[in-house]
Motif scaffolding. Structure first.
Motif, mmCIF file in Angstrom:
data_model
loop_
_atom_site.group_PDB
_atom_site.id
_atom_site.type_symbol
_atom_site.label_atom_id
_atom_site.label_comp_id
_atom_site.label_asym_id
_atom_site.label_seq_id
_atom_site.Cartn_x
_atom_site.Cartn_y
_atom_site.Cartn_z
ATOM 1 N N ARG A 187 17.366 -49.052 53.186
ATOM 2 C CA ARG A 187 17.811 -47.960 54.053
ATOM 3 C C ARG A 187 18.551 -48.466 55.289
ATOM 4 N N GLU A 188 18.021 -49.509 55.904
ATOM 5 C CA GLU A 188 18.545 -49.943 57.191
ATOM 6 C C GLU A 188 19.616 -51.018 57.089
ATOM 7 N N PHE A 206 18.640 -51.308 40.840
ATOM 8 C CA PHE A 206 18.275 -51.471 42.246
ATOM 9 C C PHE A 206 17.918 -50.159 42.944
ATOM 10 N N THR A 207 18.237 -49.036 42.344
ATOM 11 C CA THR A 207 17.919 -47.752 42.986
ATOM 12 C C THR A 207 16.415 -47.482 43.038
ATOM 13 N N VAL A 208 15.615 -48.295 42.376
ATOM 14 C CA VAL A 208 14.163 -48.067 42.398
ATOM 15 C C VAL A 208 13.597 -48.101 43.819
ATOM 16 N N VAL A 209 14.244 -48.871 44.706
ATOM 17 C CA VAL A 209 13.706 -48.993 46.063
ATOM 18 C C VAL A 209 14.053 -47.781 46.924
ATOM 19 N N GLU A 210 14.858 -46.875 46.398
ATOM 20 C CA GLU A 210 15.224 -45.668 47.138
ATOM 21 C C GLU A 210 14.268 -44.507 46.857
ATOM 22 N N ARG A 211 13.314 -44.715 45.989
ATOM 23 C CA ARG A 211 12.388 -43.649 45.616
ATOM 24 C C ARG A 211 11.214 -43.558 46.603
#
Length: 303
Positions: A187-188, A206-211
């Protein structure tokens, strides 16, 4: 041992060039770390040098993590910090922490390479934001984490054979920190230190960390990364015995226990849902047991 990532540094800014604000303080400090920094366990005469090294590392880390700076500006400032650290004349107080570390290292006889390696890691952060393989991540840790342990060993006059054990511990601390902060890092900073190939094997990306929570595929990758950390801990746990200094052995034994505890917490916790962190009790237990065990382990030799 993994290969060190290749980093091409840009041209160093001309001497006397005006940099409005070389540092970009984030407000973070030693209290925000997973491990003690220059604690009372270390020899009193060495603590100021540890503080200088930490202040330098904090300053360059804050530059690398500043979202208001372009990658090019980050690299320019970091490259100049390296030039000052290594004695390039013509730079002023905007690089005070590099001047201070150079003088500290001159006084103690410790190589400036450890500071330069940290700078190389933060330059890499400005250039690279994804890690495809475990070997790539280990290569990053060689620059971003391992120099800290090597600096402390050199400062205490320890044999360089101990690097093997301090490298293992520092790499573990770096990787568990990446797992702790995986959501915030994306996010940052738009950085992801999760292994891309392993995610792909689980049908993820890599989108797994956006959940909002750790998905089953991501949990498998996390566990696999923690398995890698457990393998490194075999050597890391030998560090206190490999040290001649009882002071450093005690400090190291505490950090070993904290690393083991963080691995345990991450096995059970969900860093996307809430912060997975050490408690005051964790620090107290590690401090008491670690200091005692380190005192008796020192000088026994790694076996």
């Amino acid at each position: 041992m993994s290969a060190t990532p290749e980093i091409t540094a840009p041209e160093i800014p001309k001497k006397g060039a005006v940099v409005a604000t070389a540092e970009t303080p984030s407000g973070k400090g030693a209290k925000d770390e997973n491990f003690p920094v220059g604690s009372f366990l270390l020899p009193k005469h060495l603590r100021p040098h540890v503080a200088i090294f930490y202040d330098f590392a904090r300053a360059i880390d804050d530059i690398a993590d500043n979202g208001a700076l372009s990658p090019e500006e980050k690299i320019k400032r970091l490259t100049t910090f390296d030039a000052v650290l290594n004695g390039e004349p013509g730079y002023g107080e905007e690089y005070a922490k590099a001047h201070a570390l150079r003088e500290s290292m001159k006084e103690t006889g410790v190589t400036t390479k450890h500071g330069s390696d940290l700078i190389a890691a933060f330059i890499l952060d400005a250039e690279k934001s994804r890690y495809r393989t475990w070997e790539e991540l280990l290569g990053y840790c060689e620059l971003s984490a391992n120099p800290v342990g090597r600096y402390l060993l050199d400062l205490h006059g320890e044999d360089k054979s101990g690097y093997r054990y301090s490298d293992a511990l520092c790499t573990v601390l770096q990787i568990v920190n990446h797992l702790q902060d995986c959501g915030d890092d994306k996010r940052e900073l738009d950085r992801i230190y999760i292994i891309g190939e392993w995610l792909a094997e689980e049908g993820e990306d890599f989108t797994v960390v956006e959940r909002a929570a750790v998905a089953p595929g991501f949990r498998k990758v996390m566990d696999r990364m923690l398995d890698g950390c457990e393998a490194l801990m075999v050597d890391a746990r030998k560090l206190p015995s490999a040290l001649a200094s009882k002071h450093l052995a005690m400090e190291s034994a505490i950090i070993v226990r904290l690393a083991d505890r963080l691995i345990q917490l991450l096995r059970k916790g969900d860093p996307l849902a809430s912060r997975v962190a050490l408690s005051k009790l964790d620090f107290a237990v590690a401090g008491a047991i670690g200091a005692a065990s380190g005192f008796f382990q020192a000088g026994r030799g790694a076996v």
